[in-house]
Motif scaffolding. Structure first.
Motif, mmCIF file in Angstrom:
data_model
loop_
_atom_site.group_PDB
_atom_site.id
_atom_site.type_symbol
_atom_site.label_atom_id
_atom_site.label_comp_id
_atom_site.label_asym_id
_atom_site.label_seq_id
_atom_site.Cartn_x
_atom_site.Cartn_y
_atom_site.Cartn_z
ATOM 1 N N THR A 1 0.390 -1.601 0.039
ATOM 2 C CA THR A 1 0.284 0.229 0.318
ATOM 3 C C THR A 1 1.043 1.319 -0.230
ATOM 4 O OG1 THR A 1 0.045 -0.590 2.437
ATOM 5 C CG2 THR A 1 -2.081 -0.998 1.111
ATOM 6 N N SER A 2 2.171 1.260 -0.264
ATOM 7 C CA SER A 2 2.708 2.447 -0.594
ATOM 8 C C SER A 2 2.562 3.365 -1.821
ATOM 9 C CB SER A 2 4.627 1.906 -1.155
ATOM 10 O OG SER A 2 4.412 1.436 -2.663
ATOM 11 N N ILE A 3 3.262 4.740 -1.167
ATOM 12 C CA ILE A 3 2.592 5.888 -2.398
ATOM 13 C C ILE A 3 2.883 5.600 -3.976
ATOM 14 C CG2 ILE A 3 3.312 8.021 -3.294
ATOM 15 C CD1 ILE A 3 4.544 8.405 -0.584
ATOM 16 N N ASP A 4 4.037 4.983 -4.201
ATOM 17 C CA ASP A 4 4.178 4.443 -5.423
ATOM 18 C C ASP A 4 3.229 3.346 -5.953
ATOM 19 O OD1 ASP A 4 5.087 2.955 -4.270
ATOM 20 O OD2 ASP A 4 6.929 3.255 -4.912
ATOM 21 N N VAL A 5 2.483 2.458 -5.377
ATOM 22 C CA VAL A 5 1.850 1.637 -5.401
ATOM 23 C C VAL A 5 0.590 1.864 -5.701
ATOM 24 C CG1 VAL A 5 0.915 -1.111 -5.106
ATOM 25 C CG2 VAL A 5 2.960 -0.573 -4.904
ATOM 26 N N ALA A 6 0.112 2.770 -4.798
ATOM 27 C CA ALA A 6 -1.505 3.369 -5.023
ATOM 28 C C ALA A 6 -1.412 4.174 -6.215
ATOM 29 C CB ALA A 6 -1.839 4.427 -4.095
ATOM 30 N N ALA A 7 -0.543 5.171 -6.630
ATOM 31 C CA ALA A 7 -0.261 5.826 -7.602
ATOM 32 C C ALA A 7 -0.236 4.627 -9.338
ATOM 33 C CB ALA A 7 0.576 6.363 -7.589
ATOM 34 N N HIS A 8 0.057 3.519 -8.955
ATOM 35 C CA HIS A 8 0.601 3.018 -10.128
ATOM 36 C C HIS A 8 -1.395 2.851 -10.698
ATOM 37 C CE1 HIS A 8 2.812 -0.211 -12.686
ATOM 38 N NE2 HIS A 8 1.440 -1.428 -12.358
ATOM 39 N N GLU A 9 -1.422 1.804 -9.307
ATOM 40 C CA GLU A 9 -2.907 1.340 -9.833
ATOM 41 C C GLU A 9 -4.008 2.400 -10.130
ATOM 42 O OE1 GLU A 9 -2.573 -1.826 -9.987
ATOM 43 O OE2 GLU A 9 -0.789 -1.993 -9.141
ATOM 44 N N MET A 10 -4.075 3.471 -9.319
ATOM 45 C CA MET A 10 -4.771 4.496 -9.868
ATOM 46 C C MET A 10 -4.903 4.595 -11.611
ATOM 47 S SD MET A 10 -5.545 6.768 -6.964
ATOM 48 C CE MET A 10 -6.391 7.361 -7.331
ATOM 49 N N THR A 11 -3.088 4.828 -12.480
ATOM 50 C CA THR A 11 -3.225 5.426 -13.221
ATOM 51 C C THR A 11 -3.349 4.399 -14.581
ATOM 52 O OG1 THR A 11 -1.139 6.738 -12.543
ATOM 53 C CG2 THR A 11 -0.707 5.556 -14.829
ATOM 54 N N HIS A 12 -3.692 3.307 -14.215
ATOM 55 C CA HIS A 12 -4.019 1.787 -14.769
ATOM 56 C C HIS A 12 -5.558 2.391 -15.275
ATOM 57 C CE1 HIS A 12 -1.263 -0.877 -15.370
ATOM 58 N NE2 HIS A 12 -0.961 -1.258 -14.170
ATOM 59 N N GLY A 13 -6.381 3.007 -14.330
ATOM 60 C CA GLY A 13 -7.736 3.231 -14.609
ATOM 61 C C GLY A 13 -7.949 4.932 -15.148
ATOM 62 N N LEU A 14 -6.606 5.624 -15.479
ATOM 63 C CA LEU A 14 -6.348 7.191 -15.995
ATOM 64 C C LEU A 14 -6.383 5.935 -17.767
ATOM 65 C CD1 LEU A 14 -5.792 9.781 -16.821
ATOM 66 C CD2 LEU A 14 -3.678 8.859 -16.129
ATOM 67 N N THR A 15 -4.979 5.171 -18.010
ATOM 68 C CA THR A 15 -4.707 4.859 -18.965
ATOM 69 C C THR A 15 -6.412 3.953 -19.824
ATOM 70 O OG1 THR A 15 -2.450 4.321 -18.282
ATOM 71 C CG2 THR A 15 -3.598 3.244 -20.142
#
Length: 683
Positions: free
Chosen positions: A366-380
């Motif tokens: 649940t780190s910052i970069d993991v959260a951002a990584h997963e949410m960015t899949h949603g953006l894509t």
């Protein structure tokens, strides 16, 4: 995801019906700049100014409120029939508005899906850029093929397609694969000739316990499997204790919940080792969450909630995007998925991020970069919708790494400083090494530093390497350096140095390309074209930033540098220009600057025109002073499709600098097309 793991005529007197020519695509490779990967030069100035340019404020996106975005979508929806007509779409094709981005200068980038005879067209998406005065400035298409199929009646039963899809899932050792709702009939257009097909979605679990949404596309005429990809994007991450951080929560009576009303009502739920459903919304009598230890279930929830807030704020404050979909609605988070689950993933179907607790349930992911990584899949998924397979899949995965790193830097958290290392604190190998290295991806033992022709056939986590490497080079440059205490040393494919332009500019270029240039089938060549186009819009084609984009791509073996191996200095216009049937001549312009004296005797004019019965066309090159150089004459007997060639012109009597034009006229009836792109190359 962060896982380690031609037809011919019967004679000139009998014209055949018009048919748009299909462009052969490799896998789901995009149409743009296909020649670049074979060494052809792309648009670039000979010299760039020493002083870095500031971004053109008119080319930056504006922050749209949900109401403004809805109004733009409603307007595009009202005009979609006229847009389809302008794009020369077939009578059975319809456009469906999916997303919209507006620039400060009034330019609107509208993203569309397509249907054919009411069927979804997979790989039929496109982006139309419209100027403030209503003019169509550019069109980016996922496919150049004409959308048409011989019949809408399948020769293969839907049950056969379903059995094939289930077999594909079992071959991947999926657990409890199931198909809900059965296969749906579609038109497959992401590669090759469009075909009537079935799309079957297989649920269940993958071998590691990750939920599965395996999409299998089956040719409805031959039964051949055309494509398969996973729609759940997941990754292996780590918990980095982010220190004592503020969380936005909600109070209901005497209880507090992890509900962020300031960010689209994002909520964080506890699955409590379950693998389905939403779970239970975290709540408590006080507004203090966790104690920083994995054994306290609230600690991971606090990290996930905090990471989601940071990611929302990054996209809002840096890129003007109001939520992942741009509609102000927050995704939600689920923590404590499964037992000893060493992964995290994004799912479109639930519009949510889900996090496991790692080996021994001791390291929540649940780190910052993991959260951002997963949410960015949603953006894509909400924008380019890069297919999660082949080269587009590598770009999808790299986008989450690139923007995930950007969020981590932007967060400026002293407990988790920004870096270009992915999963740097996961002890996955037992030696404390990162999962991936953006400065030199091959250091992980599997990722690729540079592009090569077969890169689309490997795992998307490893084919993401060249894009991650490109972003690092564009941001920081090549060679050795230390950033936030981390040492990097980035090589280049051609052995030449790259000068970085700074992460802030690099992430703006990538985000804008993702949201206004990339489509579902974008490959590395097209990503290069898209990022160059954005650099030109933001900083100008004679800027240091523009040259740096080209140099950084050359550094990962995608395209060539100006004046380097692969040929000369080139200037390109890749905007579509429709050619009216038996109508007036149309022109496409290229402005050349930075050249001394006259043009060469061997000026190369590369022409890419999509048009049936190319003999109808007359093509001229117009010099800046208006002098016309005939490139191609009319020929009633030339029934082949398309003009895709390079002409050599003795232009030594012309000044090199100025506006050059390609003039094209269709001088016979019944066949149509458009100028796809053209370029001038100065040896």
């Amino acid at each position: 995801m962060l896982s380690s793991s031609s037809s011919s005529s019967n004679g000139s007197s009998h014209r055949r019906a018009p048919r748009a020519a299909a462009v052969a695509l490799a896998g789901v490779a995009a149409f743009l700049a296909a020649a670049v990967q074979s060494g052809a030069a792309a648009a670039t100035p000979e010299r760039a100014p020493a002083a870095p340019a500031q971004a053109d404020p008119g080319a930056l996106p504006v922050k749209l409120t949900p109401a403004q975005r809805t109004a733009l979508i409603r307007e595009a929806d009202a005009q979609k029939a006229a847009t389809a007509q302008e794009l020369n779409l077939g009578a059975q094709e319809r456009l469906v508005v999916r997303d919209v981005v507006k620039d400060a200068d009034g330019t609107v980038h509208t993203r569309y899906e397509r249907t054919y005879a009411g069927l979804p067209v997979l790989g039929g998406d496109l982006v139309v850029a419209t100027a403030g005065d209503g003019r169509t400035e550019a069109v980016t298409r996922a496919t150049r093929a004409a959308i048409t199929v011989p019949s809408l009646t399948p020769a293969v039963a839907a049950g056969q397609a379903e059995r094939q899809a289930l077999g594909a899932a079992r071959a991947e050792q999926a657990g409890r694969p199931d198909v809900s709702g059965g296969p749906r009939k579609v038109v497959w257009a992401a590669s090759g000739t469009p075909a009537l097909a079935y799309e079957t979605v297989v649920g269940g679990l993958r071998h590691d316990g990750t939920p599965q949404e395996l999409h299998v596309v089956t040719d409805a005429t031959t039964g051949e499997r055309l494509w398969a990809y996973q729609a759940v994007r997941n990754g292996t991450g780590h918990t980095v204790y982010s220190g004592t951080v503020p969380l936005t929560t909600a109070q209901s009576g005497s209880a507090y919940t992890l509900t962020d009303g300031a960010r689209g009502n994002h909520r964080t739920y506890n699955l409590n080792r379950g693998t389905s459903g939403t779970g239970t919304l975290f709540s408590g009598a006080d507004d203090v969450w966790g104690d920083g230890t994995p054994s306290n279930l609230e600690s991971a929830a606090a990290d996930a909630h905090y990471g989601a807030a940071l990611t929302w704020d990054y996209y809002r404050n840096v890129h003007g995007r109001n939520g992942i979909r741009g509609d102000g609605v927050g995704a939600y988070s689920r923590v404590h998925y499964g037992n000893n689950y060493v992964n995290a993933f994004w799912s479109d179907s639930c519009f949510c991020m889900t996090y496991g607790d790692g080996s021994g349930n001791a390291n929540p992911l649940t780190s910052i970069d993991v959260a951002a990584h997963e949410m960015t899949h949603g953006l894509t998924s909400a924008t380019a919708k890069l297919v999660y397979s082949g080269e587009s899949g590598g770009l999808n995965e790299a986008t989450s790494d690139i923007l995930g790193a950007a969020v981590e830097f932007h967060a400026d958290n002293s407990s988790d400083v920004g870096d270009y290392l992915i999963g740097e604190e996961i002890d996955i190998n037992g030696d404390g090494t990162p999962l991936r290295y953006m400065d030199q991806p091959s250091k992980d033992g599997s990722s690729k530093d540079t592009w090569y022709s077969g890169i689309g056939s490997i795992d998307v986590h490893y084919s993401s390497g060249p894009a991650n490497h490109f972003f690092y080079l564009l941001s920081e440059g090549s060679g050795a350096r230390t950033i936030n205490g981390v040492s990097y040393n980035s090589p280049t494919a051609d052995g030449l140095p790259v000068t970085g332009i700074g992460r802030a500019k690099a992430e703006q270029i990538w985000f804008r390309a993702l949201t206004t240039k990339f489509t579902s089938t974008t490959n590395y060549a097209a990503a290069r074209t898209g990022t160059l186009a954005v650099a030109g819009e933001l900083y100008g084609t004679t800027s240091a930033e523009y040259k740096a984009v080209q140099d950084a791509w050359a550094g990962v073996a995608v395209g060539a540098r100006p004046g380097g191996p692969g040929g000369g200095t080139s200037f390109e216009n890749a905007a579509d220009v429709s050619i009216p049937d038996n109508g007036a001549a149309v022109t496409s312009s290229i402005t050349v600057s930075g050249r001394a004296g006259n043009a060469p005797a061997g000026l190369q004019v590369g022409v890419d025109i999509v048009h049936t019965w190319r003999g109808d066309l007359v093509i001229d090159l117009l010099a800046p002073d208006g002098t016309a150089y005939r490139l191609k004459n009319f020929s009633s007997s030339d029934s082949a499709d398309d003009v895709n060639t390079t002409y050599t012109v003795d232009a030594s009597a012309e000044a090199a600098n100025g506006t050059w034009q390609l003039r094209v006229q269709d001088q016979a009836t019944r066949d149509t097309g458009y100028v796809n792109s053209w370029q001038l190359t100065f040896p």
